[in-house]
Design an enzyme around this catalytic site. Sequence first.
Site, PDB file in Angstrom:
ATOM      1  N   GLY A 120      16.121 -11.961   0.157  1.00 25.04           N
ATOM      2  CA  GLY A 120      15.206 -11.945   1.292  1.00 25.04           C
ATOM      3  C   GLY A 120      14.583 -13.299   1.504  1.00 25.04           C
TER       4      GLY A 120
ATOM      5  N   LYS B 250      16.046  -0.447  -3.039  1.00 20.82           N
ATOM      6  CA  LYS B 250      15.021  -0.381  -2.001  1.00 20.82           C
ATOM      7  C   LYS B 250      15.571  -1.136  -0.783  1.00 20.82           C
ATOM      8  CE  LYS B 250      11.499  -2.111   0.233  1.00 20.82           C
ATOM      9  NZ  LYS B 250      11.719  -2.130   1.694  1.00 20.82           N
TER      10      LYS B 250
ATOM     11  N   THR C  86       8.707 -14.153   0.263  1.00 18.43           N
ATOM     12  CA  THR C  86       8.697 -12.863  -0.438  1.00 18.43           C
ATOM     13  C   THR C  86       9.228 -13.053  -1.857  1.00 18.43           C
ATOM     14  OG1 THR C  86       9.348 -11.926   1.696  1.00 18.43           O
ATOM     15  CG2 THR C  86       9.210 -10.396  -0.143  1.00 18.43           C
ATOM     16  N   GLY C  87      10.237 -13.895  -2.003  1.00 19.61           N
ATOM     17  CA  GLY C  87      10.797 -14.171  -3.334  1.00 19.61           C
ATOM     18  C   GLY C  87       9.741 -14.738  -4.276  1.00 19.61           C
TER      19      GLY C  87
ATOM     20  N   CYS D 133      21.607 -15.830   6.119  1.00 22.90           N
ATOM     21  CA  CYS D 133      20.944 -16.803   5.233  1.00 22.90           C
ATOM     22  C   CYS D 133      21.699 -18.125   5.176  1.00 22.90           C
ATOM     23  CB  CYS D 133      20.806 -16.220   3.836  1.00 22.90           C
ATOM     24  SG  CYS D 133      22.361 -15.660   3.153  1.00 22.90           S
TER      25      CYS D 133
ATOM     26  N   GLU E  21      17.869 -14.417  -4.182  1.00 24.45           N
ATOM     27  CA  GLU E  21      18.748 -15.013  -3.164  1.00 24.45           C
ATOM     28  C   GLU E  21      17.902 -15.162  -1.918  1.00 24.45           C
ATOM     29  OE1 GLU E  21      22.272 -15.763  -3.015  1.00 24.45           O
ATOM     30  OE2 GLU E  21      21.951 -15.859  -5.165  1.00 24.45           O
TER      31      GLU E  21
ATOM     32  N   GLU F 185      13.288 -22.010   8.496  1.00 21.34           N
ATOM     33  CA  GLU F 185      14.348 -21.030   8.786  1.00 21.34           C
ATOM     34  C   GLU F 185      13.924 -20.204   9.999  1.00 21.34           C
ATOM     35  OE1 GLU F 185      14.965 -17.730   6.057  1.00 21.34           O
ATOM     36  OE2 GLU F 185      17.107 -18.156   6.083  1.00 21.34           O
TER      37      GLU F 185
HETATM   38  P1  NAD Z   1      11.987 -10.074   3.613  1.00 17.20           P
HETATM   39  O1  NAD Z   1      11.705 -10.982   2.478  1.00 17.20           O
HETATM   40  O2  NAD Z   1      10.925  -9.853   4.623  1.00 17.20           O
HETATM   41  O3  NAD Z   1      12.375  -8.615   3.072  1.00 17.20           O
HETATM   42  C1  NAD Z   1      13.416  -8.408   2.141  1.00 17.20           C
HETATM   43  C2  NAD Z   1      13.135  -7.120   1.388  1.00 17.20           C
HETATM   44  O4  NAD Z   1      11.960  -7.285   0.608  1.00 17.20           O
HETATM   45  C3  NAD Z   1      12.890  -5.914   2.283  1.00 17.20           C
HETATM   46  O5  NAD Z   1      13.473  -4.768   1.698  1.00 17.20           O
HETATM   47  C4  NAD Z   1      11.385  -5.828   2.277  1.00 17.20           C
HETATM   48  O6  NAD Z   1      10.905  -4.520   2.547  1.00 17.20           O
HETATM   49  C5  NAD Z   1      11.058  -6.246   0.859  1.00 17.20           C
HETATM   50  N1  NAD Z   1       9.695  -6.747   0.676  1.00 17.20           N
HETATM   51  C6  NAD Z   1       8.861  -7.294   1.612  1.00 17.20           C
HETATM   52  N2  NAD Z   1       7.671  -7.609   1.050  1.00 17.20           N
HETATM   53  C7  NAD Z   1       7.754  -7.283  -0.253  1.00 17.20           C
HETATM   54  C8  NAD Z   1       6.853  -7.385  -1.360  1.00 17.20           C
HETATM   55  N3  NAD Z   1       5.622  -7.876  -1.230  1.00 17.20           N
HETATM   56  N4  NAD Z   1       7.281  -6.959  -2.573  1.00 17.20           N
HETATM   57  C9  NAD Z   1       8.527  -6.487  -2.734  1.00 17.20           C
HETATM   58  N5  NAD Z   1       9.417  -6.340  -1.727  1.00 17.20           N
HETATM   59  C10 NAD Z   1       9.037  -6.742  -0.496  1.00 17.20           C
HETATM   60  O7  NAD Z   1      13.320 -10.624   4.267  1.00 17.20           O
HETATM   61  P2  NAD Z   1      14.066 -10.049   5.547  1.00 17.20           P
HETATM   62  O8  NAD Z   1      13.298 -10.450   6.754  1.00 17.20           O
HETATM   63  O9  NAD Z   1      14.398  -8.617   5.354  1.00 17.20           O
HETATM   64  O10 NAD Z   1      15.454 -10.849   5.448  1.00 17.20           O
HETATM   65  C11 NAD Z   1      15.612 -12.124   5.956  1.00 17.20           C
HETATM   66  C12 NAD Z   1      15.505 -13.172   4.870  1.00 17.20           C
HETATM   67  O11 NAD Z   1      16.442 -12.913   3.834  1.00 17.20           O
HETATM   68  C13 NAD Z   1      15.831 -14.563   5.364  1.00 17.20           C
HETATM   69  O12 NAD Z   1      14.909 -15.478   4.832  1.00 17.20           O
HETATM   70  C14 NAD Z   1      17.211 -14.828   4.800  1.00 17.20           C
HETATM   71  O13 NAD Z   1      17.549 -16.178   4.638  1.00 17.20           O
HETATM   72  C15 NAD Z   1      17.139 -14.116   3.507  1.00 17.20           C
HETATM   73  N6  NAD Z   1      18.482 -13.820   3.015  1.00 17.20           N
HETATM   74  C16 NAD Z   1      18.984 -14.536   1.947  1.00 17.20           C
HETATM   75  C17 NAD Z   1      20.290 -14.322   1.496  1.00 17.20           C
HETATM   76  C18 NAD Z   1      20.908 -15.133   0.379  1.00 17.20           C
HETATM   77  O14 NAD Z   1      21.968 -14.772  -0.103  1.00 17.20           O
HETATM   78  N7  NAD Z   1      20.305 -16.198  -0.072  1.00 17.20           N
HETATM   79  C19 NAD Z   1      21.064 -13.357   2.134  1.00 17.20           C
HETATM   80  C20 NAD Z   1      20.521 -12.659   3.217  1.00 17.20           C
HETATM   81  C21 NAD Z   1      19.217 -12.889   3.630  1.00 17.20           C
END
Ligand code: NAD
Length: 490
Positions: A235, A181, A239-240, A292, A257, A392
Site C-alpha cells: 500500500g 485484510k 500507511t507502511g 505502484c 511493498e 505519487e
Molecule cells: P493504502 O495504504 O491506503 O491501503 C492499503 C491497505 O492498508 C488497505 O487494505 C487499507 O485498508 C489498509 N490500511 C489503511 N490504513 C491502515 C492502518 N492504519 N493500519 C493498517 N492497515 C491500514 O493504499 P491504497 O490506496 O489501497 O493503495 C495504493 C498504494 O499502494 C499506492 O501508494 C501504491 O503505490 C501502493 N502499492 C504498492 C505496490 C508495490 O508492490 N510496491 C503495489 C500496489 C500498490
Amino acid sequence: MIETTTAPHVMVYRNFIAGEWRDSHGGLFEVYSPANRELLYRAQRSTVEDVRAAIAAARDAFETAEWRDDPNTRTAALLKFSEAVRARHEDLATQLTRESGKPFPISRGEALRLAETTSYFAGLARWIFGRSQVPQPGSLSIIMREPVGVVGIIVPWNAPLALLARALAPALAAGNAVIVKPASYTAGSTVELGKIIEGIPEFPKGIVNIVTGPGDPVGAELAKHEDVDMIAFTGDTSTGREIMRLAAGNLKKVSLELGGKSPTIVFADANFDRAIRGAINAASFYNAGQICIAGTRVLVEESIHDAFVARVAELVPKMKVGPGWEKGVEVGPVISEAQLRKVTGYIEEGKKEARLLVGGHRLTDGELAKGFFLAPTVFDEMPPDARIAQEEIFGPVMGIITFRDLDEAIRIANNTRYGLVAAAWTRDINKAMRIATRVRAGSVWINTFGKMFQSTEMGGFKQSGLGRQYGLEGLFEYTELKHVNIQMEK
Ligand code: NAD
C-alpha cells in the site's frame, strides 16, 4: 467513500473465519462501482473483536494442524486452489472489473496471475530446506527453515488479486496460517476466494481467514496484535510507516511493498517506436495510472525531445476511456471520488508547474458523467523537483523531463524518495549497464517494462519498501531460520 443505504436485494459478503462464514460485530459497508456508482454489494465492517477471532483461529490452526509439517498437503492444497481460480477466472475478472472499473482484459490477466503465482509457490512448498555443517569436531549444526507463524496480509485495491497472490501463496507454501485484510473498494473479489478455499479439504479450517473492514481498526489491529508474527503489507508509503510503528509492539516481522515514482529513460539511440509505446505502457493508463510501478517520470534525451512529445501527443488522446466492461476500453475510471479529487488537485498544480500537453480534465460526456473518469494526461517540461514529479499521484498522469547526458539522466532518475523500478530504452550496452547499476531501484528493465516473473524477486529500495516478493527470496520472507546443534558422544 462507502456509505450505508438500505437498498434491498444486494449481495452480502461475510467474513471467513475458522472455515465459517460469520457476520461482524460492526454491521456492513457498501461498495459502489466507480464507473457508474451503482451499488454492487455489502461487506462486513469488522471490529477489533472480529479481527481477534480471526487471529485466534489462525493461531489455533497453526499450532494444531499438521499443515506446517506437511509440504505435500500444502502443495496439493495450493495446486487445487490454483486450478479452481483458473476455472473461475472469468467470474473473478468480471467481479474485479465491476468493483474497480478497470478494463476486463486487465482483470482477466490479474485473475490468471493469481492462479499462476499460486501454482509456482505450490511447487516451492517442497523446496524449503536449510543446510548443515560440522563447525567443530563431533558437532553437527543444522540450519532449518520454519514458518513464521501467523501472518497478517494487508492488500490495496489497485491490483487486489495479483498483489494478494504474491503474499498469500508463499506464506501458505512455507506453512504459515494467514489472515487476509482486503481494501474495502475491492473486498468482494477477495472474499470470493474464501468460497474456493472452503471447497478444498486440504486447507485446514483457520489456516486462511478473510476479514473485511476499514484500515483502522482491522488492518491496525493485525499490525499491533501480539499474536501476529508477521505483517505483509502492500500500500501507500505513509500507511507502511504506520504499520511499522504498530508492529514495533511485539517486534513482528514486516514486509512492505510501497509507493513509487518510477523513471523511464529514453535515449536518442533507442528504437523510437518501441520506446514511445514502452513509455506510454509504463505510465499504466490501462489501470488509470493506479499502479505502484507506473513509469510516471519519462526522461527523454534532448535531441529527440520534440519528436517524442509530438508522437505522445498523437497517441495518448486516442486511448478509449470508459467502463472496463465495455469492449475496446483502454482506460477505466479512478477508484473513487476522493481519488478523483486528489488526482485533479495534482493536475491543477501541474498546470502551474509544467506545460500541459494532453488531457488535464475530467470526462463527463454521456454515461461517463456517472463515474470518476479522467482524460489520460501528459505534462511536458516537468521540473524534476516539482511536486508532480516527486509525489505519487496514482492517476492517469505522466510527465516528461528532458536530460542532456547519461550522468544527468541517472541523477534525475535517483532524485526521489522512492526506488521501486526503473526502465531505459537504448541500443548502447554501456548506457544500459550504467543505468542498471547506478539507478537505485528494486527492478531495472532495459528496452522493456513491467516484466515480473514468479521466479524473479521484486521489491523497493529507499521508501518503496522492505523485503522482496516472488522467487526464492519471496518465499524465504515467510520463514524463520533456526540453528540446531547436536553434540556427538565420543
Ligand atoms: P493504502 O495504504 O491506503 O491501503 C492499503 C491497505 O492498508 C488497505 O487494505 C487499507 O485498508 C489498509 N490500511 C489503511 N490504513 C491502515 C492502518 N492504519 N493500519 C493498517 N492497515 C491500514 O493504499 P491504497 O490506496 O489501497 O493503495 C495504493 C498504494 O499502494 C499506492 O501508494 C501504491 O503505490 C501502493 N502499492 C504498492 C505496490 C508495490 O508492490 N510496491 C503495489 C500496489 C500498490
